[in-house]
Design a protein around this motif. Structure first.
Motif, short mmCIF file in Angstrom:
data_model
loop_
_atom_site.label_atom_id
_atom_site.label_comp_id
_atom_site.label_asym_id
_atom_site.label_seq_id
_atom_site.Cartn_x
_atom_site.Cartn_y
_atom_site.Cartn_z
N ALA A 3 0.84 -1.05 -0.09
CA ALA A 3 -0.11 -0.12 -0.05
C ALA A 3 0.78 1.26 -0.04
O ALA A 3 0.46 2.19 -0.56
N VAL A 4 2.00 1.22 0.62
CA VAL A 4 2.83 2.22 0.78
C VAL A 4 3.24 2.68 -0.67
O VAL A 4 3.20 3.71 -1.00
N TYR B 72 0.94 8.55 7.91
CA TYR B 72 -0.38 8.53 7.10
C TYR B 72 -0.55 7.20 6.38
O TYR B 72 0.30 6.38 6.00
N LEU B 73 -1.92 6.85 6.46
CA LEU B 73 -2.40 5.57 5.65
C LEU B 73 -3.25 5.81 4.82
O LEU B 73 -3.98 6.80 4.99
N PRO B 74 -3.17 5.05 3.63
CA PRO B 74 -4.06 5.28 2.60
C PRO B 74 -5.60 4.78 2.71
O PRO B 74 -5.55 3.67 3.36
N SER C 169 -4.76 9.37 4.90
CA SER C 169 -5.17 10.01 6.35
C SER C 169 -4.34 9.90 7.53
O SER C 169 -3.41 8.86 7.46
N GLU C 170 -4.26 10.87 8.45
CA GLU C 170 -3.49 10.91 9.56
C GLU C 170 -3.82 9.65 10.43
O GLU C 170 -4.82 9.15 10.84
N THR C 171 -2.68 8.60 10.88
CA THR C 171 -2.96 7.58 11.60
C THR C 171 -3.02 8.00 13.03
O THR C 171 -2.28 8.93 13.47
N ILE D 279 -10.84 0.84 4.38
CA ILE D 279 -10.08 1.64 5.46
C ILE D 279 -9.14 0.66 6.38
O ILE D 279 -9.35 -0.27 6.49
N PRO D 280 -8.04 1.45 6.88
CA PRO D 280 -6.88 0.87 7.82
C PRO D 280 -7.71 0.57 9.22
O PRO D 280 -8.01 1.90 9.42
#
Lengths: 421, 180
Positions: free
Chosen positions: A51-52, A110-112, A315-317, A373-374
């Motif tokens: 994902a990264v 951040y995570l997607p 989005s901010e983790t 979503i994570p």
């Protein structure tokens, strides 16, 4: 009161009691066996890493509110949960000790968040052509000439087609699908647990090595049939209610590196492969447990950059500490009913959860649209089954900052108190 | 096939819904009906009627637990058939419940769903083992021998547990105002 009436009323006992009695009735007979790693879990681990890669470019920041995510869950649950997936606060899981990578609490800043839809193909002929390319293999497997049947479509996209074979002639039905990343062709061998004229029972009592040895000839046969050269074998045992329901044997090549061809990697990513699934559909019926009800064979082929998920934004983790705080308050998603009292659910204290993982939750908000979503997914050890497997409950907290998180659940609490259910 | 897909087939009015229901639950339903009616033909008819009734009920109904949905229908159909022919049919399970009930009492106003809720409450108050054995015997209609095998005890032991549970149930229902 008449005995018949009392007997009839027993038919209205609550489902959890019925389920427990059924499981107990059946689990006593099963000897201890070993569980192996799960392909699905492996896929999640792979997707987390990749994902990264997908967000290296110019991706915008995105912020969801808890209400929006809550609504996604509600729609998703309306679409799927009442239909038998689960309506429980927690789910039972039979993870493999070999495969689960315990999360060390570190994440990127951040995570997607992904968005996607079933894309199918806009060209009917393309789907027909795909099916026809396997006409020869179908003929060799069934001994019967085939023709393409009804083609299923949604919004002008074509997803699957039935291939007409008279089941009375060979007992096999064939369906072709076109999906986000793969075209697949399925063979369903109803009522027979074998391929290639030889009965095969790769059941739970056998080791991976034994199963591979038993299926050596079938593996060769399928590679030849589909003109492939898959050398690696992956074996997965699938359990439901604590019992084995099917054994899935996946033939693939570990060395295949197809990842870079995709813009984003979905959580259900898998290699192009041939999959053989030996399934006991009536596993819960003790009288018929020794029978294998059917065999599925699935051939998957990649469809490069033909649809799939895209990264909607970053989005901010949130930290694991923060997620634990929500968990402690019971502010968790993933259930279709009141999150406060867990009505109809298994009430379970997660304060001493066993471990946590970062996973991607797929939420369908339409028949063919999806948001991924994570989440921090918490697992809590419940007990050891009679099979010797560890049973875990599962619940989750989104791993990204959501606006109005506490407020959302406080409103839920208010609604809960007002409704007094 | 997953239950969700079977329900979708009913909603699509696709006759495969019946085929798939029968394939997945036919044998279980048949075994329940057979254990009540002791007749292969009657059991088969009950199962066929179960699919017909399900076809007519879904939609609008959307069962949350498909297995229980079918079991409830097949049990009710089998009980109705049993009632009509009760002189010629012997169902052990119903017979055992006669020990705590009387055929002479007026119970037409007893709501079975309401009674089912009371039974749930009663069962919640007894031990897990006794509850599971009771349900295996009177809901899933297993023989005492099958239950004994599953629990690795003798059939007599199971009969004794069932007998004690029935007596507890009798007391409970009486305390709840039911005339037995």
């Amino acid at each position: 009161m008449k005995a018949e009436k009392l007997f009839k009323a027993i038919g209205y006992i609550d489902e959890p009691q019925l389920k427990e009695a059924y499981i107990t009735m059946h689990k006593k007979r099963i000897p201890l066996v070993r569980i192996t790693a799960a392909v699905a879990t492996l896929a999640i681990v792979i997707s987390g890493v990749l994902a990264v890669k997908a967000v290296d470019g110019n991706v915008e920041m995105i912020e969801y509110s808890a209400k929006e995510i809550g609504e996604l869950y509600e729609v998703h649950n309306t679409l799927f949960m009442p239909l038998g997936l689960t309506n429980e606060y927690t789910v039972e899981k039979f993870p493999s000790g070999e495969c689960f990578e315990h999360f060390d609490g570190k994440t990127d800043k951040y995570l997607p968040v992904y968005k996607g839809r079933k894309t199918g193909t806009s060209n009917q002929n393309k789907l027909k052509k795909y099916v026809e390319s396997y006409e020869k293999a179908i003929y060799r497997l069934t001994g019967i000439n085939t023709k393409v049947g009804y083609i299923h479509s949604i919004d002008g996209n074509y997803f699957s087609t039935d291939i007409i074979i008279d089941p009375s002639l060979c007992g096999i039905t064939v369906t072709a699908h076109t999906g986000r990343y793969f075209n697949s062709i399925y063979f369903r061998n109803q009522g027979k647990g074998y391929l290639n004229d030889m009965p095969k029972f790769p059941n739970e009592y056998k080791t991976d090595e034994e199963i591979t040895e038993i299926l050596k000839e079938d593996i060769r046969y399928l590679n030849e049939l589909f003109e492939k050269d898959y050398k690696d074998v992956y074996i997965e045992r699938i359990y439901g209610d604590g019992y084995i329901q099917s054994v899935v044997i996946t033939l693939y090549n570990k060395a295949d590196e197809l990842i870079d061809k995709y813009e984003a990697i979905p959580p259900d990513y898998s290699h192009p492969s041939i999959m053989i699934e030996y399934r006991q559909e009536n596993v819960n019926d003790s009288n018929f447990r020794d029978e294998l009800d059917c065999t599925y064979i699935r051939l998957s082929e990649p469809v490069v950059k033909d649809g799939g998920y895209t990264v909607e934004g970053l989005s901010e983790t949130i930290s694991l500490d923060k997620a634990e705080e929500y968990l402690e308050k019971g502010y968790v998603f993933a259930q279709p009913v009141c999150p406060i009292c867990s009505k109809y659910n298994i009430a379970l204290d997660f304060s001493d959860y066993s471990y946590v993982q970062l996973e991607y939750e797929s939420l369908y908000y339409d028949d063919n649209k999806i948001t991924v979503i994570p989440c921090y997914v918490f697992y809590k050890y419940i007990s050891k089954t009679s099979l010797g497997y560890e049973k875990y409950a599962r619940t989750c907290v989104p791993a990204i900052e959501l606006e109005g998180y506490e407020e959302y659940f406080e409103n839920k609490l208010k609604t809960h108190n007002d409704s007094k259910h | 096939m997953e239950d969700s897909r079977i329900i979708e087939l009913y909603f699509e009015r696709n006759e495969d819904a019946i085929k798939e229901s029968d394939s997945k639950y036919g044998r279980l339903c048949n075994s329940i009906a057979y254990n009540i009616l002791s007749s292969k033909e009657d059991a088969e008819e009950c199962v066929n009627d179960t699919w017909l009734r399900s076809w007519n009920s879904i939609p609008p109904q959307k069962p949350v637990y498909l297995r229980s949905f079918f079991i409830r229908i097949v049990r009710n159909l089998a009980i109705d058939r049993y009632r009509k022919n009760s002189k010629s049919i012997v169902c052990e399970q119903i017979d055992e419940l006669h020990h705590i009930t009387s055929d002479n009492s007026f119970d037409d106003c007893t709501d079975v769903e309401e009674l089912g809720k009371k039974l749930t409450l009663f069962l919640a108050g007894i031990s897990g083992r006794d509850r599971n054995i009771f349900i295996a015997r009177y809901y899933y209609v297993y023989s005492t021998e099958d239950i004994a095998k599953a629990y690795c005890v003798s059939a007599n032991h199971i009969r004794s547990i069932l007998s004690r549970t029935r007596q507890k149930l009798k007391k409970y229902l009486e305390s709840e105002g039911y005339t037995l």
